[in-house]
Design a protein around this motif. Structure first.
Motif, PDB file in Angstrom:
ATOM      1  N   VAL A  27       8.635  -6.078  14.607  1.00 29.36           N
ATOM      2  CA  VAL A  27       9.787  -5.657  13.819  1.00 29.36           C
ATOM      3  C   VAL A  27       9.638  -6.239  12.414  1.00 29.36           C
ATOM      4  CG1 VAL A  27      12.284  -5.811  13.594  1.00 29.36           C
ATOM      5  CG2 VAL A  27      11.243  -5.556  15.856  1.00 29.36           C
ATOM      6  N   PRO A  28       9.795  -5.427  11.369  1.00 30.10           N
ATOM      7  CA  PRO A  28       9.571  -5.931  10.009  1.00 30.10           C
ATOM      8  C   PRO A  28      10.517  -7.074   9.660  1.00 30.10           C
ATOM      9  CG  PRO A  28       9.665  -3.533  10.025  1.00 30.10           C
ATOM     10  CD  PRO A  28      10.098  -3.984  11.387  1.00 30.10           C
ATOM     11  N   ALA A  29       9.946  -8.128   9.094  1.00 24.19           N
ATOM     12  CA  ALA A  29      10.748  -9.232   8.575  1.00 24.19           C
ATOM     13  C   ALA A  29      11.059  -9.021   7.102  1.00 24.19           C
ATOM     14  CB  ALA A  29      10.014 -10.556   8.761  1.00 24.19           C
ATOM     15  N   LEU A  30      10.283  -8.160   6.447  1.00 21.60           N
ATOM     16  CA  LEU A  30      10.434  -7.906   5.019  1.00 21.60           C
ATOM     17  C   LEU A  30      10.286  -6.418   4.758  1.00 21.60           C
ATOM     18  CD1 LEU A  30      10.470  -8.679   1.956  1.00 21.60           C
ATOM     19  CD2 LEU A  30       7.985  -9.005   2.148  1.00 21.60           C
ATOM     20  N   CYS A  31      11.225  -5.862   4.025  1.00 21.40           N
ATOM     21  CA  CYS A  31      11.124  -4.478   3.562  1.00 21.40           C
ATOM     22  C   CYS A  31      11.006  -4.493   2.042  1.00 21.40           C
ATOM     23  CB  CYS A  31      12.332  -3.651   3.995  1.00 21.40           C
ATOM     24  SG  CYS A  31      12.275  -1.928   3.421  1.00 21.40           S
ATOM     25  N   VAL A  32       9.909  -3.945   1.532  1.00 14.14           N
ATOM     26  CA  VAL A  32       9.704  -3.818   0.096  1.00 14.14           C
ATOM     27  C   VAL A  32      10.181  -2.416  -0.306  1.00 14.14           C
ATOM     28  CG1 VAL A  32       8.062  -3.917  -1.809  1.00 14.14           C
ATOM     29  CG2 VAL A  32       7.713  -5.346   0.218  1.00 14.14           C
ATOM     30  N   ILE A  33      11.242  -2.353  -1.083  1.00 18.71           N
ATOM     31  CA  ILE A  33      11.851  -1.078  -1.471  1.00 18.71           C
ATOM     32  C   ILE A  33      11.344  -0.712  -2.862  1.00 18.71           C
ATOM     33  CG2 ILE A  33      14.026   0.139  -1.892  1.00 18.71           C
ATOM     34  CD1 ILE A  33      15.284  -2.036   0.013  1.00 18.71           C
ATOM     35  N   VAL A  47       0.135   0.106  -2.238  1.00 24.84           N
ATOM     36  CA  VAL A  47       0.045  -0.165  -0.803  1.00 24.84           C
ATOM     37  C   VAL A  47      -1.178  -1.017  -0.500  1.00 24.84           C
ATOM     38  CG1 VAL A  47      -0.306   0.891   1.457  1.00 24.84           C
ATOM     39  CG2 VAL A  47       1.361   1.870  -0.125  1.00 24.84           C
ATOM     40  N   GLU A  48      -2.292  -0.732  -1.141  1.00 25.45           N
ATOM     41  CA  GLU A  48      -3.492  -1.553  -0.924  1.00 25.45           C
ATOM     42  C   GLU A  48      -3.231  -3.015  -1.296  1.00 25.45           C
ATOM     43  OE1 GLU A  48      -6.835   0.104  -2.933  1.00 25.45           O
ATOM     44  OE2 GLU A  48      -7.157   1.654  -1.424  1.00 25.45           O
ATOM     45  N   ARG A  49      -2.529  -3.227  -2.388  1.00 22.75           N
ATOM     46  CA  ARG A  49      -2.229  -4.599  -2.817  1.00 22.75           C
ATOM     47  C   ARG A  49      -1.269  -5.289  -1.853  1.00 22.75           C
ATOM     48  NH1 ARG A  49      -1.696  -4.049  -9.462  1.00 22.75           N
ATOM     49  NH2 ARG A  49      -3.726  -3.046  -9.772  1.00 22.75           N
ATOM     50  N   LEU A  50      -0.307  -4.542  -1.316  1.00 22.84           N
ATOM     51  CA  LEU A  50       0.612  -5.131  -0.340  1.00 22.84           C
ATOM     52  C   LEU A  50      -0.140  -5.550   0.923  1.00 22.84           C
ATOM     53  CD1 LEU A  50       3.739  -2.776  -0.629  1.00 22.84           C
ATOM     54  CD2 LEU A  50       3.388  -5.020  -1.671  1.00 22.84           C
ATOM     55  N   HIS A  51      -1.120  -4.764   1.346  1.00 20.86           N
ATOM     56  CA  HIS A  51      -1.932  -5.138   2.495  1.00 20.86           C
ATOM     57  C   HIS A  51      -2.569  -6.507   2.297  1.00 20.86           C
ATOM     58  CE1 HIS A  51      -2.344  -1.845   5.469  1.00 20.86           C
ATOM     59  NE2 HIS A  51      -1.952  -1.064   4.475  1.00 20.86           N
ATOM     60  N   VAL A  52      -2.994  -6.782   1.086  1.00 23.01           N
ATOM     61  CA  VAL A  52      -3.691  -8.039   0.800  1.00 23.01           C
ATOM     62  C   VAL A  52      -2.709  -9.200   0.714  1.00 23.01           C
ATOM     63  CG1 VAL A  52      -5.105  -9.274  -0.886  1.00 23.01           C
ATOM     64  CG2 VAL A  52      -5.583  -6.859  -0.380  1.00 23.01           C
ATOM     65  N   VAL A  53      -1.659  -9.077  -0.110  1.00 21.26           N
ATOM     66  CA  VAL A  53      -0.798 -10.227  -0.398  1.00 21.26           C
ATOM     67  C   VAL A  53       0.183 -10.535   0.731  1.00 21.26           C
ATOM     68  CG1 VAL A  53      -0.983  -9.847  -2.869  1.00 21.26           C
ATOM     69  CG2 VAL A  53       0.950  -8.869  -1.626  1.00 21.26           C
ATOM     70  N   LEU A  54       0.496  -9.539   1.589  1.00 19.82           N
ATOM     71  CA  LEU A  54       1.474  -9.758   2.653  1.00 19.82           C
ATOM     72  C   LEU A  54       0.819  -9.962   4.014  1.00 19.82           C
ATOM     73  CD1 LEU A  54       4.273  -7.215   1.629  1.00 19.82           C
ATOM     74  CD2 LEU A  54       4.164  -9.685   1.204  1.00 19.82           C
ATOM     75  N   ALA A  55      -0.462 -10.253   4.026  1.00 21.94           N
ATOM     76  CA  ALA A  55      -1.142 -10.556   5.286  1.00 21.94           C
ATOM     77  C   ALA A  55      -0.468 -11.755   5.949  1.00 21.94           C
ATOM     78  CB  ALA A  55      -2.620 -10.849   5.034  1.00 21.94           C
ATOM     79  N   GLY A  56      -0.154 -11.628   7.225  1.00 23.44           N
ATOM     80  CA  GLY A  56       0.520 -12.693   7.950  1.00 23.44           C
ATOM     81  C   GLY A  56       2.032 -12.551   7.976  1.00 23.44           C
ATOM     82  N   ILE A  57       2.574 -11.568   7.243  1.00 26.39           N
ATOM     83  CA  ILE A  57       4.016 -11.292   7.235  1.00 26.39           C
ATOM     84  C   ILE A  57       4.254  -9.920   7.843  1.00 26.39           C
ATOM     85  CG2 ILE A  57       6.056 -10.937   5.783  1.00 26.39           C
ATOM     86  CD1 ILE A  57       4.818 -12.813   3.725  1.00 26.39           C
ATOM     87  N   GLY A 118       7.304   1.041  -8.802  1.00 26.06           N
ATOM     88  CA  GLY A 118       6.106   1.685  -8.280  1.00 26.06           C
ATOM     89  C   GLY A 118       5.035   1.899  -9.320  1.00 26.06           C
ATOM     90  N   ASP A 119       5.165   1.266 -10.490  1.00 28.72           N
ATOM     91  CA  ASP A 119       4.222   1.506 -11.581  1.00 28.72           C
ATOM     92  C   ASP A 119       3.197   0.391 -11.748  1.00 28.72           C
ATOM     93  OD1 ASP A 119       5.848  -0.485 -12.554  1.00 28.72           O
ATOM     94  OD2 ASP A 119       6.855   0.769 -14.042  1.00 28.72           O
ATOM     95  N   LEU A 120       3.166  -0.574 -10.815  1.00 27.77           N
ATOM     96  CA  LEU A 120       2.206  -1.689 -10.804  1.00 27.77           C
ATOM     97  C   LEU A 120       2.431  -2.686 -11.936  1.00 27.77           C
ATOM     98  CD1 LEU A 120      -1.102   0.258  -9.983  1.00 27.77           C
ATOM     99  CD2 LEU A 120       0.565  -0.725  -8.398  1.00 27.77           C
ATOM    100  N   GLN A 121       3.588  -2.654 -12.581  1.00 27.77           N
ATOM    101  CA  GLN A 121       3.854  -3.603 -13.661  1.00 27.77           C
ATOM    102  C   GLN A 121       4.403  -4.932 -13.158  1.00 27.77           C
ATOM    103  OE1 GLN A 121       6.181  -0.655 -16.149  1.00 27.77           O
ATOM    104  NE2 GLN A 121       4.779  -1.355 -17.736  1.00 27.77           N
ATOM    105  N   HIS A 122       4.810  -4.996 -11.906  1.00 29.74           N
ATOM    106  CA  HIS A 122       5.277  -6.246 -11.312  1.00 29.74           C
ATOM    107  C   HIS A 122       4.133  -6.946 -10.594  1.00 29.74           C
ATOM    108  CE1 HIS A 122       9.607  -4.456 -11.206  1.00 29.74           C
ATOM    109  NE2 HIS A 122       9.336  -5.032 -12.362  1.00 29.74           N
ATOM    110  N   ASP A 123       4.192  -8.252 -10.537  1.00 31.51           N
ATOM    111  CA  ASP A 123       3.120  -9.066  -9.947  1.00 31.51           C
ATOM    112  C   ASP A 123       3.366  -9.248  -8.448  1.00 31.51           C
ATOM    113  OD1 ASP A 123       1.159 -10.841  -9.278  1.00 31.51           O
ATOM    114  OD2 ASP A 123       1.777 -12.415 -10.681  1.00 31.51           O
ATOM    115  N   GLU A 124       2.686  -8.434  -7.663  1.00 28.76           N
ATOM    116  CA  GLU A 124       2.906  -8.455  -6.213  1.00 28.76           C
ATOM    117  C   GLU A 124       2.489  -9.766  -5.561  1.00 28.76           C
ATOM    118  OE1 GLU A 124      -1.152  -7.471  -7.103  1.00 28.76           O
ATOM    119  OE2 GLU A 124       0.687  -6.449  -7.750  1.00 28.76           O
ATOM    120  N   THR A 125       1.676 -10.594  -6.231  1.00 31.31           N
ATOM    121  CA  THR A 125       1.258 -11.868  -5.639  1.00 31.31           C
ATOM    122  C   THR A 125       2.428 -12.845  -5.497  1.00 31.31           C
ATOM    123  OG1 THR A 125       0.638 -12.837  -7.781  1.00 31.31           O
ATOM    124  CG2 THR A 125      -1.064 -11.600  -6.589  1.00 31.31           C
ATOM    125  N   LEU A 126       3.557 -12.568  -6.168  1.00 27.45           N
ATOM    126  CA  LEU A 126       4.733 -13.424  -6.024  1.00 27.45           C
ATOM    127  C   LEU A 126       5.498 -13.155  -4.736  1.00 27.45           C
ATOM    128  CD1 LEU A 126       6.379 -13.542  -9.573  1.00 27.45           C
ATOM    129  CD2 LEU A 126       4.957 -15.272  -8.469  1.00 27.45           C
TER     130      LEU A 126
END
Length: 279
Positions: A27-33, A47-57, A118-126
């Motif tokens: 069950v998702p613990a985090l929803c990225v809207i 989506v590719e970047r989320l796969h990397v930074v959210l590994a383990g969540i 959705g324009d990749l201007q935010h830093d997903e690593t945070l």
């Protein structure tokens, strides 16, 4: 990438192979809207970047599309076919980031909700740091800020930077909690905090964080993370005169909406201009 939005696989082979079947997903613990409009060139990379930074969540990403006229929804559908954590909410006849985030949050059951463009201007690593602050600490709201030490506006010109600074100062008129970047569209909060505010939100325009900060009472405990605003590489900016009008309406609604509906104030202002012109 092993293809692109116009053909072939959207995700790289490594990402596809690492995607678990739907039956084994927790069950998702985090929803990225992610509200989107004509972002076909960006959603797959996000989506590719989320796969990397959210590994383990345990996560999901919910794209809220305001009836894009390009292939944005087609690309999202292809991504969802490869990974059930990718979801799509298609809206017709409605506009605005604020209402898109609200509808996306209500369409998920995750206990933690994140908002990002959705324009990749935010830093997903945070995202992992924000998630840890909310789930392992006592913070209720984590904000990606361009105005704390280490943050920045990227390649914005002086005019746009001054407009943003002026809008931030105006936001102080309605905020119930101090925040260095209430204009930020990059934040995360607990669902319980969202539920405290949702029925009082104005849902006007694009500044959902300011709407939350002006609504939550008592104010939430906030933690801010610096980030550098990136330059858009695909698609077009949505900043136009309508965004400025919606911002003015949001401020008016938060200051006087509990007394007089803001749309009536707008109607009265137009009528007053007509009377002045006639006289």
């Amino acid at each position: 990438r092993a293809g692109g939005p116009r053909g072939g696989s959207i995700l790289s082979p490594a990402v596809i192979m690492s995607t678990p079947p739907a039956s084994s997903l927790p069950v998702p613990a985090l929803c990225v809207i992610v509200p989107v409009l004509n972002e076909e060139g960006n959603v797959a990379r996000l989506v590719e970047r989320l796969h990397v930074v959210l590994a383990g969540i345990a996560w999901e990403v919910l794209f809220v599309d305001d009836d894009s006229t390009d292939r944005t929804r087609d690309v999202i559908a292809e991504l969802a076919a490869a990974d059930p954590r990718v979801r799509l909410l298609h809206r017709i006849g409605r506009r605005g980031l604020s209402s898109a985030f609200i509808e996306g949050a209500l369409a998920s059951t995750a206990p933690v909700l994140a908002a990002m463009d959705g324009d990749l201007q935010h830093d997903e690593t945070l995202l992992p740091k924000m998630f840890a602050a909310l789930t392992q600490g006592d913070a209720e709201l984590a904000v990606g800020s361009r105005y704390v030490a280490g943050g920045g506006l990227g390649e914005w010109d002086a005019t746009r930077a001054s407009m943003s600074g002026f809008a931030t100062k105006l936001a102080a008129l309605v905020m119930k909690a101090p925040c260095t970047d209430p204009m930020s569209g990059f934040f995360m909060l607990r669902r319980a905090t969202f539920q405290r505010a949702v029925r009082g939100l104005s849902a006007l325009g694009f500044k959902i964080l300011l709407d939350l900060l002006a609504t939550l009472d008592p104010p939430p405990k906030i933690v801010e993370f610096p980030y550098q605003f990136r330059t858009r590489t695909s698609g077009e900016s949505k900043l136009d005169a309508g965004v400025l009008r919606d911002y003015a309406m949001l401020l008016a609604d938060k200051m006087m909406g509990h007394i007089v509906p803001v749309r009536f104030l707008l109607f009265a202002a137009v009528g007053a201009l007509g009377i002045a012109g006639h006289l």
